[in-house]
Scaffold this motif. Sequence first.
Motif, short mmCIF file in Angstrom:
data_model
loop_
_atom_site.label_atom_id
_atom_site.label_comp_id
_atom_site.label_asym_id
_atom_site.label_seq_id
_atom_site.Cartn_x
_atom_site.Cartn_y
_atom_site.Cartn_z
N GLU A 83 68.38 -75.27 10.22
CA GLU A 83 66.89 -75.80 10.79
C GLU A 83 66.64 -75.66 11.76
N LEU A 84 65.80 -74.71 12.02
CA LEU A 84 64.60 -74.84 12.87
C LEU A 84 63.41 -75.06 13.08
N THR A 85 62.88 -75.90 14.23
CA THR A 85 61.55 -76.02 14.23
C THR A 85 61.03 -75.70 15.97
N HIS A 86 59.57 -75.82 15.30
CA HIS A 86 58.44 -75.40 16.99
C HIS A 86 57.09 -75.68 16.06
N PRO A 87 56.32 -76.51 17.51
CA PRO A 87 55.03 -77.33 16.86
C PRO A 87 54.56 -76.25 17.10
N ASP A 88 54.31 -74.46 16.95
CA ASP A 88 53.28 -73.24 16.76
C ASP A 88 54.29 -72.66 15.24
N LEU A 89 55.46 -72.61 14.91
CA LEU A 89 55.21 -72.16 14.34
C LEU A 89 56.18 -72.72 12.43
N TRP A 90 56.53 -71.44 11.59
CA TRP A 90 56.87 -72.32 10.55
C TRP A 90 58.81 -72.40 10.84
N ARG A 91 58.69 -73.52 9.83
CA ARG A 91 60.04 -73.84 9.69
C ARG A 91 61.36 -72.74 9.52
N LEU A 92 62.58 -73.01 9.60
CA LEU A 92 63.33 -71.75 9.67
C LEU A 92 64.60 -71.83 8.90
N ARG A 93 64.99 -72.00 8.31
CA ARG A 93 66.83 -72.32 7.70
C ARG A 93 67.78 -71.58 7.15
N ILE A 94 68.29 -71.13 8.53
CA ILE A 94 69.32 -70.02 8.26
C ILE A 94 70.73 -70.27 8.34
N ALA A 95 71.34 -69.30 8.24
CA ALA A 95 72.64 -69.43 8.14
C ALA A 95 73.36 -68.19 8.78
N PRO A 96 72.89 -68.21 10.71
CA PRO A 96 73.38 -67.15 11.95
C PRO A 96 74.17 -66.46 11.22
N GLY A 97 75.66 -66.52 10.32
CA GLY A 97 76.39 -65.64 10.75
C GLY A 97 75.87 -64.78 8.84
N ARG A 98 74.82 -65.13 8.36
CA ARG A 98 74.55 -64.10 7.55
C ARG A 98 73.78 -62.87 8.46
N SER A 99 73.78 -61.28 7.87
CA SER A 99 73.04 -60.57 8.36
C SER A 99 71.94 -60.55 7.88
N GLU A 100 71.24 -61.05 6.83
CA GLU A 100 69.68 -61.25 6.61
C GLU A 100 69.24 -61.96 7.01
N ASP A 101 69.62 -63.36 7.48
CA ASP A 101 69.31 -63.99 8.26
C ASP A 101 69.08 -63.77 9.61
N GLN A 102 70.18 -63.22 10.20
CA GLN A 102 70.15 -63.04 12.03
C GLN A 102 68.57 -61.99 11.76
N VAL A 103 68.35 -61.31 11.33
CA VAL A 103 66.74 -60.31 10.86
C VAL A 103 65.54 -61.40 11.01
N ASN A 104 65.95 -62.33 9.91
CA ASN A 104 65.09 -63.48 9.76
C ASN A 104 64.70 -64.36 11.39
#
Length: 251
Positions: A83-104
């Motif tokens: 799960e990635l967070t940043h003060p200027d962006l929305w919260r993102l939860r990914i599985a980095p090994g999945r191709s669709e999440d890599q695009v995200n």
Amino acid sequence: MTARLAHIFRHPIKSVGYEEIRSAPLTKGRVLPFDRVWAIAHDAAKFDAPLAQWASKMNFVRGVAAPGLMAVQAKTHDDGTIELTHPDLWRLRIAPGRSEDQVNLIEWLRPLWPANRPAPRSVESVADVALADMPDPYVSILSLGSLAALSQRAGKPMSPHRFRGNLWVDGWAAGAERDLIGRRLKIGETELEIAMPITRCRATCANPETGSEDVDTLALLDAQWGDHEFGLYATVITGGEIARGDSVEVL
């Protein structure tokens, strides 16, 4: 004051997020588990995807080119997602090994990446290889005493997250770690050998809370110690478990 292990930090995606953990197993000749497992290559990378071996940091998205990346925080969940967070962006939860999440992931960080830089193109990983700045499987060790001295010179608190280190030691005098090259440390059940100092870049000038440059860290280091070194690279000699609060002994 007895030196102790105050913090353990890892960075699953190179330059994109940091997280603190309570404990970790160290293995002889290996990096901190789950540190720099993935890295995001850009269009000027000098290799064809997929990456087959360790590659230089120049091939990847980094905070020195995009200070906003320094404000990303990460949290690894039990299912392996991040799960990635940043003060200027929305919260993102990914599985980095999945191709669709890599695009995200690439789309998520695009607002933080300068338009005049080669665009992010792919998320890379290599089995059993950490995509850290150095090809050797180092664990980084830093001193809160030295950070306090740097903070005093800056006239403001300096976050340890500016330096993207793994293990932070409390109890050493400011600059004392500079005399440890070639020495061994015992931390918890483990033994590590100090290999070399870490030379810093301008990524450390960015505030990890805001992602904006707010202090010339390199000038501070030069004024304090006459160089741009901060922290140490170490090799795990004897593996075992480490945890926050463990004693740190110079052998």
